[in-house]
Design a protein around this motif. Structure first.
Motif, PDB file in Angstrom:
ATOM      1  N   ARG A   4      35.386  47.122  38.909  1.00  9.49           N
ATOM      2  CA  ARG A   4      35.195  45.729  39.328  1.00  9.49           C
ATOM      3  C   ARG A   4      36.392  45.230  40.134  1.00  9.49           C
ATOM      4  NH1 ARG A   4      31.800  44.122  34.879  1.00  9.49           N
ATOM      5  NH2 ARG A   4      30.298  45.843  34.718  1.00  9.49           N
TER       6      ARG A   4
ATOM      7  N   ALA B  36      38.319  42.032  41.392  1.00  8.18           N
ATOM      8  CA  ALA B  36      38.430  40.587  41.146  1.00  8.18           C
ATOM      9  C   ALA B  36      38.186  39.812  42.431  1.00  8.18           C
ATOM     10  CB  ALA B  36      39.806  40.259  40.565  1.00  8.18           C
ATOM     11  N   ASP B  37      38.736  40.320  43.540  1.00  9.39           N
ATOM     12  CA  ASP B  37      38.511  39.724  44.853  1.00  9.39           C
ATOM     13  C   ASP B  37      38.213  40.862  45.827  1.00  9.39           C
ATOM     14  OD1 ASP B  37      38.502  38.548  47.325  1.00  9.39           O
ATOM     15  OD2 ASP B  37      40.427  37.506  47.091  1.00  9.39           O
ATOM     16  N   PRO B  38      36.974  40.969  46.310  1.00  3.94           N
ATOM     17  CA  PRO B  38      36.620  42.076  47.203  1.00  3.94           C
ATOM     18  C   PRO B  38      37.409  42.110  48.510  1.00  3.94           C
ATOM     19  CG  PRO B  38      34.649  40.954  46.388  1.00  3.94           C
ATOM     20  CD  PRO B  38      35.819  40.109  46.002  1.00  3.94           C
ATOM     21  N   GLU B  39      38.063  40.990  48.865  1.00  2.44           N
ATOM     22  CA  GLU B  39      38.805  40.950  50.127  1.00  2.44           C
ATOM     23  C   GLU B  39      40.258  41.418  49.979  1.00  2.44           C
ATOM     24  OE1 GLU B  39      38.436  37.144  51.943  1.00  2.44           O
ATOM     25  OE2 GLU B  39      36.292  37.390  52.356  1.00  2.44           O
ATOM     26  N   THR B  40      40.755  41.486  48.758  1.00  2.00           N
ATOM     27  CA  THR B  40      42.161  41.844  48.538  1.00  2.00           C
ATOM     28  C   THR B  40      42.540  43.215  49.106  1.00  2.00           C
ATOM     29  OG1 THR B  40      42.438  40.392  46.637  1.00  2.00           O
ATOM     30  CG2 THR B  40      43.892  42.303  46.734  1.00  2.00           C
TER      31      THR B  40
ATOM     32  N   LYS C  30      42.775  42.623  52.990  1.00  7.23           N
ATOM     33  CA  LYS C  30      43.604  41.491  53.419  1.00  7.23           C
ATOM     34  C   LYS C  30      45.037  41.567  52.878  1.00  7.23           C
ATOM     35  CE  LYS C  30      40.402  37.832  54.649  1.00  7.23           C
ATOM     36  NZ  LYS C  30      40.041  36.419  54.424  1.00  7.23           N
TER      37      LYS C  30
ATOM     38  N   SER D 180      47.977  44.826  43.325  1.00 14.35           N
ATOM     39  CA  SER D 180      47.492  43.448  43.180  1.00 14.35           C
ATOM     40  C   SER D 180      46.775  43.233  41.854  1.00 14.35           C
ATOM     41  CB  SER D 180      46.542  43.109  44.339  1.00 14.35           C
ATOM     42  OG  SER D 180      47.195  43.213  45.575  1.00 14.35           O
TER      43      SER D 180
ATOM     44  N   ASN E 184      43.916  44.154  41.033  1.00 16.69           N
ATOM     45  CA  ASN E 184      42.618  43.631  41.467  1.00 16.69           C
ATOM     46  C   ASN E 184      41.452  44.456  40.923  1.00 16.69           C
ATOM     47  OD1 ASN E 184      41.129  41.768  43.218  1.00 16.69           O
ATOM     48  ND2 ASN E 184      40.672  43.563  44.491  1.00 16.69           N
TER      49      ASN E 184
END
Length: 549
Positions: free
Chosen positions: A472, A474-478, A481, A530, A532
């Motif tokens: 999973r 947490a933020d698909p853009e991390t 980006k 991160s 993430n």
């Protein structure tokens, strides 16, 4: 979403994970009281399918649990008869003499084993005593009681929709309730992680530290095989880039276990642990051993390395953390299975006493005391400074100072250094890519070294593709980006199974998660800078199918 209705089954003790800790707990509970209802839930397709360990086994755990294990046919067939330590340079090696090493580093009396096969045998012993064991049953959720205690687990959810929702073909699973719930999921288990956070079990302790261990089984030329020989190396190819080292264990049938461990507190995000392992096999000493042989299996697993000062509080309302769920590996010995077994035995004895006294769903404080003041605590306390020394001062200094520290602890029960801290966690240890040079790794030759995807096929890992991705974000853009510009997206490299890719499209880079490749090592959950990525359980039976790791 409407409340999901599930059937519930009641047990005295519910155990998550059929590894050495969970099976030891199950066996000991039934030894103490044959009428106790005990269930073990295992996410692998069979007991042993997800077990990967070195492994040289100190039999003290089995001795305590099943003293007549030899007569009962335990698969401990290869006793260690030779112990070698080498410091490697690129073209040669220096033998480190055994004499100056503290007694705990001596492997004589230990056995080279497949822990998968040991666990299969332990499961047979448990079932003969009446333990119920259900493989292929992932435990995806904890069930909490009215007072915030852990009451049980949800197991056996199958057929979720791709987005994680319940569809017309979803089997909702069932709840298994226990007076006590033991979490013996191994390193960085998803339920253990939840419990540690919910009850703040890490408060007052050092951060947990980890390594990633990669292992191949080789069949080699019989003329080069030396059954019972154990070899460990340090130095090349890692040198100052990262902590870690290798193991080569000669078991029966002309097979050797070839393994490589990289400590996950490395700074350079360009480091590629899997390729360090592949490069290691081209060292002249190793290449000569493997020449003419063939690799027959591959796998990878994270290893807990924090030791004594990083063990969280072991109990919570309604249950306990066992074995590597709590982190009981003796790092210099590269051994944790004996402590896992002893922890299972101790937890079982505490639960038996509690149930006999009419207690349920409280804290088994007796278990905590038994671990910290008993054999496990003594084993880990003696070596508690080796890992932080290595992290702070490097390999050479840690060899000298760590050896001194283990000797003073062994002889006098004290350390000149007290108890050293670990500092940052492994994710925070990763530095920006522009602070480091990329590392040029030689291309695998397909004879001694192999690309990741070819090797992953030798793990026989499989995941049903229509299920939700169990990794999973947490933020698909991390990943694109943040991690790509700052850290050169290290997920492409730290994963030993090639799960993560950055793909260049017309619109720019895109992060791809090939969850079907996952061998459940948990490295991503630990090392992502991160933080993430969260590893969760896929549906039961999915993942690697290790034959005799």
């Amino acid at each position: 979403m409407a409340e999901i209705e599930r059937e519930a089954m009641e047990y005295d003790v519910v155990i998550v994970g059929a590894g050495p800790a969970g099976l030891s707990a199950a066996i000991r509970l039934k030894q103490l009281d044959a009428d106790l209802d005990v269930v073990v839930l295992e996410k692998g397709s069979e007991v042993g399918a997800h077990i990967l360990s070195g492994a040289v086994l100190d039999p003290c755990g089995l001795d305590a649990l099943i003293p007549d294990w030899k007569e009962k046919g335990a698969p401990l067939n290869t006793e260690v008869n030779e112990d070698n330590f080498y410091f490697l340079g690129e073209a040669g090696q220096v033998r480190i003499p055994n004499a100056p090493m503290p007694p705990l580093m001596n492997n004589h009396g230990n056995y080279i084993v497949s822990m998968g096969n040991v666990c299969r045998w332990m499961a047979e012993q448990a079932e003969e005593l009446g333990v119920e064991i259900f493989p292929g049953m992932s435990c995806s959720e904890l069930v909490y009681g009215d007072n915030g205690e852990v009451k049980g687990v949800v197991a056996g959810v199958f057929g979720l929709e791709e987005d994680g929702s319940y569809g017309p073909n979803t089997e909702p699973g069932m709840e298994l309730h226990g007076k006590y719930v033991f979490l013996s999921e191994g390193v960085r288990g998803s339920l253990s992680k939840e419990v540690i956070a919910k009850y703040d079990l890490q408060a007052g302790k050092e951060v947990q530290k980890y390594g990633v261990g990669m292992k191949e089984i080789w069949e080699i030329d019989p003329a080069k095989h030396k059954e019972g020989t154990v070899t460990h190396t340090m130095g090349w190819p890692l040198n100052s880039n990262a902590g870690g080292g290798s193991f080569i264990y000669h078991l029966e049938n002309n097979q050797v276990y070839v393994g490589f461990v990289v400590h996950l507190n490395y700074k350079n995000p360009h480091l590629y642990p899997y390729m360090e392992f592949q490069r290691f096999k081209h060292h002249p000493m190793v290449a000569e051993l493997l020449k003419g042989g063939k690799r027959v299996a591959y796998g990878a697993r994270a290893i807990t390395e924090g030791g004594y000062q990083s063990m969280p509080k072991l109990t919570f309302p309604g249950g306990a953390l066992l074995g590597c769920s709590a982190g009981m590996v003796n790092v210099p010995r590269i051994k944790g299975n004996h402590n896992a077994m002893l922890s299972g035995k101790a937890a079982a004895e505490a639960a038996f006493d509690a149930i006999k006294a009419g207690r349920a769903a409280d804290e088994l404080t007796e278990y905590e005391t038994s671990v910290r003041e008993g054999a496990i605590g003594k084993d880990l306390k003696m070596v508690r400074n080796v890992k932080p020394m290595w992290s702070k001062w490097g390999l050479t200094a840690s060899l000298a100072l760590g050896g001194l520290d283990m000797w003073t602890n062994n002889l006098f029960g004290f350390s000149f250094f007290g108890t050293l801290g670990h500092g940052k966690n492994d994710a925070e240890s990763t530095e920006p890519a522009d602070k480091h040079k990329p590392i040029d790794y030689p291309k695998p030759d397909g004879v001694l070294s192999f690309d990741r995807l070819t090797n992953v096929s030798f793990a026989a890992t499989n995941h049903e593709e229509s299920q939700p991705c169990h990794l999973r974000l947490a933020d698909p853009e991390t990943p694109i980006k943040v991690n790509l510009p700052k850290f050169a997206e290290p997920a492409q490299r730290y994963c030993p199974a090639g799960v993560y890719e950055v793909v260049e499209d017309e619109d720019g880079p895109r992060f791809v998660v090939n969850f079907q490749n996952c061998v459940h090592c948990k490295t991503c959950d630990i090392k992502d800078p991160s933080q993430n990525i969260t590893w969760t359980t896929p549906q039961g039976g999915d993942g690697p199918n290790y034959p005799n790791m």
